[in-house]
Write an enzyme that holds these catalytic residues in place. Sequence first.
Site, PDB file in Angstrom:
ATOM      1  N   ARG A  74     -18.055 -27.540  43.291  1.00 10.16           N
ATOM      2  CA  ARG A  74     -18.590 -26.216  43.614  1.00 10.16           C
ATOM      3  C   ARG A  74     -17.445 -25.211  43.531  1.00 10.16           C
ATOM      4  NH1 ARG A  74     -19.527 -23.606  49.304  1.00 10.16           N
ATOM      5  NH2 ARG A  74     -20.327 -21.642  48.531  1.00 10.16           N
ATOM      6  N   HIS A 118     -18.199 -15.312  46.313  1.00 12.17           N
ATOM      7  CA  HIS A 118     -17.503 -15.891  47.459  1.00 12.17           C
ATOM      8  C   HIS A 118     -16.411 -14.889  47.876  1.00 12.17           C
ATOM      9  CE1 HIS A 118     -16.436 -19.941  49.514  1.00 12.17           C
ATOM     10  NE2 HIS A 118     -15.671 -19.011  50.084  1.00 12.17           N
ATOM     11  N   GLU A 163     -21.657 -17.563  52.723  1.00 13.36           N
ATOM     12  CA  GLU A 163     -21.423 -17.138  54.111  1.00 13.36           C
ATOM     13  C   GLU A 163     -21.533 -15.630  54.318  1.00 13.36           C
ATOM     14  OE1 GLU A 163     -17.686 -18.892  55.264  1.00 13.36           O
ATOM     15  OE2 GLU A 163     -18.562 -20.887  55.427  1.00 13.36           O
ATOM     16  N   ASN A 298     -22.851 -24.498  55.193  1.00 15.33           N
ATOM     17  CA  ASN A 298     -21.459 -24.837  55.490  1.00 15.33           C
ATOM     18  C   ASN A 298     -21.335 -25.138  56.979  1.00 15.33           C
ATOM     19  OD1 ASN A 298     -21.203 -24.006  52.856  1.00 15.33           O
ATOM     20  ND2 ASN A 298     -20.090 -22.120  53.322  1.00 15.33           N
ATOM     21  N   TYR A 300     -18.835 -26.770  59.991  1.00 17.70           N
ATOM     22  CA  TYR A 300     -17.516 -27.264  60.400  1.00 17.70           C
ATOM     23  C   TYR A 300     -17.503 -27.768  61.845  1.00 17.70           C
ATOM     24  CZ  TYR A 300     -15.614 -25.349  56.099  1.00 17.70           C
ATOM     25  OH  TYR A 300     -15.344 -25.106  54.770  1.00 17.70           O
ATOM     26  N   GLU A 355     -20.193 -27.075  52.402  1.00 20.28           N
ATOM     27  CA  GLU A 355     -18.793 -27.115  52.859  1.00 20.28           C
ATOM     28  C   GLU A 355     -18.713 -27.890  54.166  1.00 20.28           C
ATOM     29  OE1 GLU A 355     -16.721 -23.385  53.401  1.00 20.28           O
ATOM     30  OE2 GLU A 355     -17.507 -22.582  51.521  1.00 20.28           O
TER      31      GLU A 355
HETATM   32  O1  IFM Z   1     -11.929 -21.344  53.343  1.00 22.42           O
HETATM   33  C1  IFM Z   1     -13.150 -21.040  53.903  1.00 22.42           C
HETATM   34  C2  IFM Z   1     -14.184 -20.790  52.846  1.00 22.42           C
HETATM   35  O2  IFM Z   1     -13.800 -19.778  51.971  1.00 22.42           O
HETATM   36  C3  IFM Z   1     -15.494 -20.370  53.476  1.00 22.42           C
HETATM   37  N1  IFM Z   1     -15.892 -21.329  54.495  1.00 22.42           N
HETATM   38  C4  IFM Z   1     -14.925 -21.731  55.463  1.00 22.42           C
HETATM   39  C5  IFM Z   1     -13.636 -22.167  54.783  1.00 22.42           C
HETATM   40  C6  IFM Z   1     -12.594 -22.581  55.837  1.00 22.42           C
HETATM   41  O3  IFM Z   1     -12.337 -21.503  56.674  1.00 22.42           O
END
Ligand code: IFM
Length: 450
Positions: A74, A118, A163, A298, A300, A355
């Site tokens: 990606r 992005h 995002e 995404n 985390y 992500e």
């Molecule tokens: O690096 C970023 C990415 O550009 C967008 N999502 C989170 C990642 C980590 O912060």
Amino acid sequence: MVFPGDFIWGAATASYQVEGAAFEDGKGASVWDMMCRKENAIWNNQTGDVACDHYHRYVEDVALMQHIGLKAYRFSISWPRVLPDGVGAVNQKGLAFYDRLVDALLAAGITPFITLFHWDYPYALYCRGGWLNADSPQWFADYAAVAVDRLSDRVQHWIPQNEPQCFIGLGHLDGTHAPGDRLALAEVLRAAHHSLLAHGRAVQTIRARAKSKPQVGCAPVGVVSMPATDSPADIAAAMKAMESIAARHLWNNTWWSDPIFLGRYPHDGLKLFGSAAPKVGPGDMQIIHQPPDFFGVNIYHGACVKAGPDGNPVTVPQPDGHALTAFRWPVTPEALYWGPKFLFERYGRPVIITENGMAGLDWPALDGQVHDPQRIDYTARYLRELRRAIADGVDVRGYFHWSLMDNFEWAEGYRQRFGLVHVDYATQARTPKDSARWYARVIATNGGDL
Ligand code: IFM
């Protein structure tokens, strides 16, 4: 095997974070080129001018991807590299780079997933009002048409924006990301509305013009809540937290995804934002409501919640000493269970994790290797939770690790290393970390090695 046979094992990057060549071959300036010139806006005043020099080293980078065994990559297109003024004349040299990249990926058996935007918004369009300008959805659709016309004979997977919570929220409300503005909430929500319209217009454009049947997705931040216990009350509270808007900022799921997938802004958001909510023109929701084929998200980390006395969610703080990444983000593997589960149940589309990953304190050891056991442990834990979600019936089709390689982490500069591959920015030497070898085994065994 729990992971479907055609599960998409991938890794992700973004144009400004890896490409470099910021002023080459006719590329126009982006708001990030501008942001990096503001004193102290970025850690140590670093810039993405060179970044990982991927623009020149993409052949080596595709070879690394092939070595890891990635099924998909990606990446994003730099809008001002293709359209230096954001609209109008196409920069053929810039567009040709993505042609070469796509061809190299396909030759290596790697499926390209393209993100159109992005965050490197054309500076020329920012000077015309950027996302606040009512023409911005049209600008974005026109840009999408250029990319689709050129690449859709070979590319099927398209993600219009990455995002929106960040490029609108951090960029226009907090001012910590480009373009670095701090606007009133009403203006921010107007910009957000235009970005949603832009998403819809881009999806329409992709579907109308693609030369091969497209698969369109999205990639919002998944704002995840996880129940403190398995009790039905805590689970209901976590679900409620994930689908509600409780504060006058943009870190939520539904303000962004309900319009796209359900065709309306959520009632609680409209109530909370009150007079700051955007004016929705006649026909706007029909444009925005272009449900993508997959729900890319995404994820985390997540927040732990329990049911309060009235059943409403109450945040449970992480215990002292809870695991944190180098970025100080909590390590919460269950986010990759509850996030996809909730989003699948609410929006009914197959999920792809676009992500997930962590920043670590990685450096080449005396033996020349980069040992990153924490990234291996982090990813194994998260993938096990994703596997549990699949086993429980959530239709998850893929997982993209963030990131293929260390890169420019926005306001953090090069301080945070997210890569499977270590980059020495002085020499541009790439060193696959232990996690790259580990991920290769995970892919080769289709998750059996987890
Ligand atoms: O690096 C970023 C990415 O550009 C967008 N999502 C989170 C990642 C980590 O912060």
